[in-house]
Design an enzyme around this catalytic site. Structure first.
Site, short mmCIF file in Angstrom:
data_model
loop_
_atom_site.label_atom_id
_atom_site.label_comp_id
_atom_site.label_asym_id
_atom_site.label_seq_id
_atom_site.Cartn_x
_atom_site.Cartn_y
_atom_site.Cartn_z
N GLY A 229 0.82 -1.41 0.15
CA GLY A 229 -0.18 0.42 0.07
C GLY A 229 0.82 1.31 -0.10
O GLY A 229 0.41 2.42 0.19
N PRO A 271 5.60 -4.35 -0.07
CA PRO A 271 4.85 -3.59 -1.20
C PRO A 271 4.85 -4.45 -2.70
O PRO A 271 5.43 -5.11 -3.57
CB PRO A 271 6.17 -1.88 -1.72
CG PRO A 271 7.72 -3.62 -0.76
CD PRO A 271 6.95 -4.36 -0.15
N ARG A 273 3.56 -1.90 -6.02
CA ARG A 273 3.02 -0.95 -6.65
C ARG A 273 3.93 0.04 -6.20
O ARG A 273 4.82 0.39 -7.40
CB ARG A 273 2.23 0.08 -6.17
CG ARG A 273 2.10 1.46 -6.58
CD ARG A 273 0.89 2.12 -6.59
NE ARG A 273 -0.35 1.47 -5.63
CZ ARG A 273 -0.98 1.22 -6.67
NH1 ARG A 273 -1.46 1.48 -7.79
NH2 ARG A 273 -2.09 0.12 -6.12
N TYR A 313 -10.16 2.16 -12.48
CA TYR A 313 -10.12 2.83 -11.33
C TYR A 313 -10.61 4.77 -11.48
O TYR A 313 -10.41 5.44 -10.57
CB TYR A 313 -8.98 2.80 -10.56
CG TYR A 313 -8.48 1.35 -10.04
CD1 TYR A 313 -9.37 0.67 -9.31
CD2 TYR A 313 -6.54 1.05 -10.57
CE1 TYR A 313 -8.67 -0.80 -8.99
CE2 TYR A 313 -6.68 -0.25 -10.57
CZ TYR A 313 -7.76 -0.94 -9.62
OH TYR A 313 -7.12 -2.97 -9.19
N CYS A 342 -13.99 -2.33 -28.89
CA CYS A 342 -14.46 -1.68 -29.33
C CYS A 342 -14.97 -1.41 -28.16
O CYS A 342 -16.44 -2.12 -27.22
CB CYS A 342 -15.23 -3.26 -30.58
SG CYS A 342 -14.56 -2.79 -32.16
N GLU A 343 -15.31 -0.52 -27.64
CA GLU A 343 -15.49 -0.56 -26.01
C GLU A 343 -15.54 1.00 -25.75
O GLU A 343 -14.62 1.72 -26.36
CB GLU A 343 -15.11 -1.21 -24.87
CG GLU A 343 -15.48 -1.30 -23.12
CD GLU A 343 -16.49 -1.81 -23.78
OE1 GLU A 343 -17.53 -1.94 -22.84
OE2 GLU A 343 -16.56 -3.79 -24.15
N TYR A 378 0.70 -3.13 -12.10
CA TYR A 378 -1.02 -3.60 -12.15
C TYR A 378 -1.61 -3.30 -13.71
O TYR A 378 -2.48 -2.10 -14.00
CB TYR A 378 -1.81 -2.97 -11.37
CG TYR A 378 -1.83 -3.18 -9.69
CD1 TYR A 378 -1.66 -4.95 -9.36
CD2 TYR A 378 -1.27 -2.43 -8.66
CE1 TYR A 378 -1.42 -4.73 -8.33
CE2 TYR A 378 -0.66 -2.98 -7.43
CZ TYR A 378 -0.62 -4.11 -7.21
OH TYR A 378 -0.77 -4.52 -6.04
C1 LIG Z 1 -2.17 -6.15 -3.24
C2 LIG Z 1 -0.65 -7.06 -2.26
C3 LIG Z 1 -0.10 -6.57 -1.75
C4 LIG Z 1 0.95 -4.71 -2.43
O1 LIG Z 1 -0.13 -4.09 -3.25
P1 LIG Z 1 0.62 -2.33 -3.24
O2 LIG Z 1 -0.50 -1.74 -2.96
O3 LIG Z 1 0.74 -2.77 -4.36
O4 LIG Z 1 1.47 -2.28 -2.43
C5 LIG Z 1 0.56 -6.54 -0.64
N1 LIG Z 1 0.07 -7.43 0.32
C6 LIG Z 1 -0.89 -8.21 0.27
C7 LIG Z 1 -1.52 -9.23 0.80
C8 LIG Z 1 -1.70 -7.70 -1.35
O5 LIG Z 1 -2.65 -8.31 -1.67
#
Ligand SMILES: *Cc1c(COP(=O)(O)O)cnc(C)c1O
Length: 423
Positions: A229, A271, A273, A313, A342-343, A378
């Site tokens: 996150g 991590p 992202r 998103y 086609c969307e 992603y």
């Molecule tokens: C997706 C996920 C992450 C990574 O999330 P990011 O927002 O990309 O850092 C970490 N731990 C778990 C369990 C996840 O499902």
């Protein structure tokens, strides 16, 4: 290395390689990953005892191998991701475990693999504890807890609170400890991953919730995981997160627990992202430029089949133009950028809820290239074959070398496995 030209929204190169040459050599659309930002982000997190890459963000074998060589371990949310980790050279016998299965359920395939290779499991539901315990009693597990509140940049990425499907509800911890006991499973760690954000007040709340849960489990705890996150700056002017401050908050919680339990507690971070987003660039070719009323559209040969974050998103990605024949366009235009599908939702410049918006980009011609940036997390991993579009090629730039790390999918690959029944 050449420097980027001063005109905003123009890009000549990626890590010293001309965009035009990359496009001519590898075709379009192509994902290009520059390993330099990955390495820098790994360095940012060196204070943590263990960096566990959430491979779902970018799971090409070459990327996994690259992070593995720097001591980064991985998590896996499916049997396929366990197999990927093995294919990328991770040794399942290592301790701390090189691969942790972290999910809210087992399917048959993942449960079999976890048993067969003795893979550590981070349980995100009470049922997982029972299903594992019934076939593999006596192992150690960790628990992923939903603390009852969340955080995320969209409803779809919020991973805590009552509307999230992730983790064990905080009020069910005691019940889960009983289940674990019944099967002789030791609970050795607590994990909380509740979405993207850089709000330190909120983070302090998460740390507090994790500490409280760890105390309820007790002295069997030897590790805590801060989950993922960590945000990255997608827009100009957004700052990098202060990883030292981030670490310090978690470290204080860890230190308090270590003191109370009288043994060291390992502090992990997970991590996705943060490690790979900035490394990725999606190169597409502009194939049509047209006006629709007041709107000017640049239509490119990549769509949400290649990069789904905008349609999913309303995610914002920086974009730039690489003129095919050099020259520096001195004017810009407000444009809507769309793909070939086609969307009507196949638009890269959209906000959450599907509202089409525009972007100021250099004036371009058909045949020029558009680069969608910060696409290393992603991105390719969420690709589909919608409209029978093949998966894009992937290229990694490391030590000044640009190498193909995934061939563009062929039509034969695409229909492989489809069967017309004999009548
Ligand atoms: C997706 C996920 C992450 C990574 O999330 P990011 O927002 O990309 O850092 C970490 N731990 C778990 C369990 C996840 O499902």
């Amino acid at each position: 290395m050449s420097t980027q030209p001063a005109t905003p929204g123009l890009r000549r190169d990626i890590a010293g390689h001309s965009v035009v040459e990359l496009a001519e050599k590898f075709g379009t659309p192509t994902y290009v990953y520059d390993t330099t930002p990955i390495d820098a982000r790994i360095q940012d997190l060196q204070h943590f005892d263990l960096i566990r890459f959430a491979q779902k963000a970018c799971s090409n074998l070459a990327i996994l191998d690259h992070v593995r060589r720097q001591g980064v371990v991985v998590d896996a949310v499916s049997a396929g991701e366990i197999r990927r980790a093995m294919a990328a050279g991770y040794d399942l016998q290592e301790n701390p475990p090189a691969v942790v299965y972290c999910a809210d359920l087992f399917d048959q395939d993942s449960l079999e693999l976890v048993i067969k290779h003795d893979i550590h499991v981070n349980c995100g539901s009470p049922d997982m504890i029972d299903q594992l315990g019934q076939v593999a009693p006596g192992r150690n597990i960790t628990l992923r807890i939903n603390p009852g509140f969340g955080h995320g940049h969209s409803q779809k990425t919020n991973t805590g609170g009552p509307q999230s499907k992730h983790g064990i509800w905080h009020e069910e911890v005691e019940d889960c400890l009983l289940r674990a006991d019944r099967h002789g499973l030791g609970v050795t760690g607590i994990h909380m991953h509740i979405g993207s954000g850089s709000d330190f007040e909120h983070l302090a709340q998460v740390c507090g919730a994790l500490e409280e849960t760890a105390r309820r489990v007790g002295r069997s705890i030897t590790s805590v995981s801060a989950g993922g996150g960590l945000p990255i700056p997608y827009r100009d002017g957004e700052a990098q997160i202060d990883t030292v401050r981030y670490f310090e908050l978690w470290d204080q919680s860890r230190q308090r627990l270590a003191k109370e339990f009288g043994h060291p507690i390992s502090l992990e971070i997970e991590p996705g992202r943060y490690l790979s987003a900035e490394a990725g660039f999606l190169i597409a070719e502009i194939r049509s430029i047209k006006k629709m009323g007041e709107n000017l559209f640049y239509l490119v040969d990549a769509g949400f089949n290649n990069l789904a974050r905008p349609i999913l998103y309303g995610a914002y990605h920086p974009m730039s133009i690489s003129p095919r024949h050099g020259g520096v366009p001195d004017t810009t235009a407000e444009v809507v950028v769309g793909g070939p599908l086609c969307e009507s939702g196949d638009i890269f410049t959209q906000e959450e809820g599907g509202y089409v918006c525009s972007r100021r980009l250099p004036v371009a011609k058909v045949g020029d290239y558009l680069v969608i940036e910060c696409a290393g997390a992603y991105g390719q991993v969420m690709s589909s074959n919608y409209n029978s579009k093949p998966f894009a090629a992937e290229v990694m730039i490391r030590d000044h070398q640009a190498q193909l790390i995934r061939k563009r999918q062929t039509f034969a690959d695409l229909i492989q496995g489809e069967v017309i029944p004999e009548s």
